[in-house]
Design a protein around this motif. Sequence first.
Motif, PDB file in Angstrom:
ATOM      1  N   ILE A 143       0.866  -1.185   0.000  1.00 14.40           N
ATOM      2  CA  ILE A 143       0.000   0.000   0.000  1.00 14.40           C
ATOM      3  C   ILE A 143       0.899   1.229   0.000  1.00 14.40           C
ATOM      4  O   ILE A 143       1.782   1.358   0.843  1.00 14.40           O
ATOM      5  N   SER A 144       0.689   2.110  -0.977  1.00 18.90           N
ATOM      6  CA  SER A 144       1.508   3.330  -1.025  1.00 18.90           C
ATOM      7  C   SER A 144       0.755   4.422  -1.772  1.00 18.90           C
ATOM      8  O   SER A 144       0.362   4.225  -2.921  1.00 18.90           O
ATOM      9  N   GLN A 145       0.571   5.537  -1.138  1.00 16.36           N
ATOM     10  CA  GLN A 145      -0.077   6.669  -1.790  1.00 16.36           C
ATOM     11  C   GLN A 145       0.771   7.144  -2.962  1.00 16.36           C
ATOM     12  O   GLN A 145       0.297   7.279  -4.078  1.00 16.36           O
ATOM     13  N   SER A 146       2.054   7.379  -2.689  1.00 11.82           N
ATOM     14  CA  SER A 146       2.937   7.964  -3.709  1.00 11.82           C
ATOM     15  C   SER A 146       3.381   6.954  -4.749  1.00 11.82           C
ATOM     16  O   SER A 146       3.688   7.314  -5.884  1.00 11.82           O
ATOM     17  N   GLU A 160       6.162   5.584  -4.557  1.00  7.13           N
ATOM     18  CA  GLU A 160       7.611   5.786  -4.701  1.00  7.13           C
ATOM     19  C   GLU A 160       8.373   5.511  -3.417  1.00  7.13           C
ATOM     20  O   GLU A 160       9.589   5.721  -3.383  1.00  7.13           O
ATOM     21  N   THR A 161       7.694   5.111  -2.349  1.00  3.45           N
ATOM     22  CA  THR A 161       8.365   4.942  -1.059  1.00  3.45           C
ATOM     23  C   THR A 161       9.437   3.851  -1.167  1.00  3.45           C
ATOM     24  O   THR A 161       9.131   2.691  -1.463  1.00  3.45           O
ATOM     25  N   ALA A 162      10.686   4.242  -0.913  1.00  2.37           N
ATOM     26  CA  ALA A 162      11.804   3.323  -1.164  1.00  2.37           C
ATOM     27  C   ALA A 162      11.718   2.077  -0.295  1.00  2.37           C
ATOM     28  O   ALA A 162      11.982   0.964  -0.769  1.00  2.37           O
ATOM     29  N   LYS A 177       1.408  14.019  15.870  1.00  2.00           N
ATOM     30  CA  LYS A 177       2.873  14.140  15.950  1.00  2.00           C
ATOM     31  C   LYS A 177       3.405  14.897  14.749  1.00  2.00           C
ATOM     32  O   LYS A 177       4.220  15.814  14.882  1.00  2.00           O
ATOM     33  N   GLU A 178       2.957  14.474  13.567  1.00  2.00           N
ATOM     34  CA  GLU A 178       3.522  15.005  12.316  1.00  2.00           C
ATOM     35  C   GLU A 178       3.342  16.501  12.161  1.00  2.00           C
ATOM     36  O   GLU A 178       4.250  17.190  11.738  1.00  2.00           O
ATOM     37  N   ILE A 179       2.138  16.976  12.446  1.00  2.00           N
ATOM     38  CA  ILE A 179       1.882  18.374  12.082  1.00  2.00           C
ATOM     39  C   ILE A 179       1.736  19.294  13.279  1.00  2.00           C
ATOM     40  O   ILE A 179       1.948  20.487  13.157  1.00  2.00           O
TER      41      ILE A 179
END
Length: 615
Positions: free
Chosen positions: A350-353, A355-357, A491-493
Motif C-alpha cells: 500500500i503506497s499513496q505515492s 515511490e516509497t523506497a 505528531k507530524e503536524i
Amino acid sequence: MCGIIGYVGPQDAQQVILDGLARMEYRGYDSAGVAVVADGRLAWAKKAGKLANLRSELEIAPIPKAHQGIGHTRWATHGAPVDVNAHPHVSNDAAVAIVHNGIIENFAELRAELEASGVTFTSETDSEVAAHLLSRELARTGELLPAICAVADLLSGAFTLVGITADKPGEVVAARRNSPLVVGVGQGENFLASDVLAFIAHTREVIELGQDQAVLITPTRITVTNFDGTPAETNTYHVDWDTSAAEKGGYDWFMRKEIFEQPKAVADTLLGRYNARRELVLDEMRGISPEDLRRINKIVIVACGTAYYAGMVAKYAVEHWTRVPCEVEVASEFRYRDPIIDPQTLCVTISQSGETADTLMAIRHAREQGAKVIAICNTNGSTIPRESDAVIYTHAGPEIGVASTKGFLTQVAACYLLGLYLAQVRGMKYSDEIFTITNELERVPGLVQELLDRAEEIYDLAHQLAGQKHFIFLGRHVGYPVALEGALKLKEIAYQHAEGFAAGELKHGPIAIIEPGMPVFIIVPPSGRDQLRDKVLSNIQEVQARGGRAIVLVEAGDQEAANRADQLIELPHVSTLLQPLVATVPLQLFACELAATLGHDVDQPRNLAKSVTVE
Ligand code: M6R
C-alpha cells in the motif's frame, strides 16, 4: 523527497521552473535552486530554506532570461540544509549543472577519485559528484545522452539526475534508477519532473520512464534510451485531473482541503467495480489470475506510516472475510528479517505515492521469493505499481499535504474491495453477502460528509486543548490502527507528544503515564459487537479513574457510552469493520486544526517530506 524539474521551450524557463518547484515543494523544503543556459552560458541561484528564500534571492541577484533550465527543492540527506549544499551543483568550469534526487551510495569513492584528478568540491553532498562526472563524460563523448548514461553506470544507490550544459543549448538530459522521473510532453516544449504536478499547468500528456533509463529532451524531440544506449520502450498516459486539483481552492491548507475531499475520493475509489451480475470486478488485477488467488495460503501486507495503518485495518477485514492468514509488516523491516515467502504468498503493498523506497525494496524482495504482488496505489505511473503484478488504484487525486488523509481513507476502501474480491474468487462469501457489504461501503461517502459538516465541533475541541502537550489515543480491533493514525497525525503536524495504544494494553504499562487532565481519545466500537464495545467502556473508566479526560468517539445513540464521556464525538453508525472510515475523520480534523492553531505549517511540517524515496 527532493523535487526536480527540467524545462526546454519557448516560455521563460525560470518562471516555469519556479512554478513547478512551488507545486513540488511538498517533496522537500530545506533549500531550493535553479540553473539556466542563456546566451551560451550557465547561470544559477540557490538558497537554503523554502522556495520563498530563493525567490527573494533572485530579486536581489536576477539570472538572465532563458528557455532551458533545471530546478530543485531539497530534503537534506548528505550535508546540512545550507546554501552550499543546495542544488544545482556545478562543474569546476561552470559549464555543467545537475540536480539530483536520491542517495548516491558510492559517492565517497567517486569523490576521492575526482579529487585525486584535480576536481575541487564545494559542498558536502553526495550529489556533487554527478556534476563533475557529467562534465568529464561529456568531454569524452561529446553528447549529453551517452554522457549521462555513462555517469549512471558509475553510480550505485538511488538517483534521478537532471542536467544541462552551456555547450548544448536547447537540450536537457536526465537519468533514473530507483527514484521517480516523468516526462511532460508539450507542444513545442517538453518537461522533466519528479511528479506530474510540476508541469500539470502546461501539459497532461506524460511518459513514464522505466528503471535504468535516460532521456534527452529538446523543444520538439524526446529520446529515451536504456543506460546501455539501446532504444527504450516507454508508457504514455493522460492525467485525468487538472491544475484545480493541485490548488488549495479557497482552503487555508491543502491538508484541510484533502480532508474535505474524502467523500468524493472514497466514492471515486469504489466506482465501477461491479459487472452486470453485481459481482466485484477488479480490472487492474491483470498479472494475477483468479487461479493464482485460489492457490495462495498466506497474505502479507507491507507499507509504511499511514499506509501501514491502513494495512493493519485491512488485516482484520481480509482474515474475517477470506479466512486466509494475513500478516502486516512495516516495509522497512520486512526484507531484513528473512521473511517466509513463497509462490503461495500474496504480497499486498500500500503506497499513496508509489515511490516509497522502503516499500519498493520490500516488494522486490517478495517477488524474488516468488510471491505475487498487488499494489494499492494513488499515483499513476509510479514505480511501485509498475513493479507489481497487479494494481488497484485509489482515485483520490493528488495528495499534497505531507500528512496523509484522503490517502488513508481510500487505501482502506481499496483494501476492503480487495478482501471482498478474494472472498468472492475463493468462494468464501456468496454474492449477496458481498453485495450487502459493498452497499454499506457506498453509503460511507455520505456519512463522511455528515461528519465534515460538523467540523466546527472538532475545531472547538482543538482550540480548548491547544495548551496540552500529551495526547493518548486508544482503540480495540480496527479501532487500534485508527488510534495509531490519530496519534501519528498529531505528531507530524502539531509536534505534540501523542501515542496510540491497543486499549487492552493500557493496563500493561502505558496507564502509568496518564495524569490528571490528560486528553485521551477513545474509539468505541459500534453496537453489534457488544463484547468488544463493553471492554472499551471499561477502558474509559480506567482512564477516568486516573484523572484522564476521556474524549469518546462513539456512534450516535449509544447513550451508555455517551454518559461516560467527558467529551463526546458522535459517529454515524456503520458496522464494526468499516468504522475506521468514519472514526478517522474527526481525528484528522482535530490534528489539522490544532496544528493551525499552534501556528505550524500544516502542509510542510518540519523534518518531513511527502514522498520518502530513500531507505
Ligand atoms: O506514499 P506512501 O503511502 O508510501 O507513504 C508512506 C508514508 O511515508 C506516509 O504515509 C507517511 O507516514 C505520511 N506522512 C503520514 O501522514
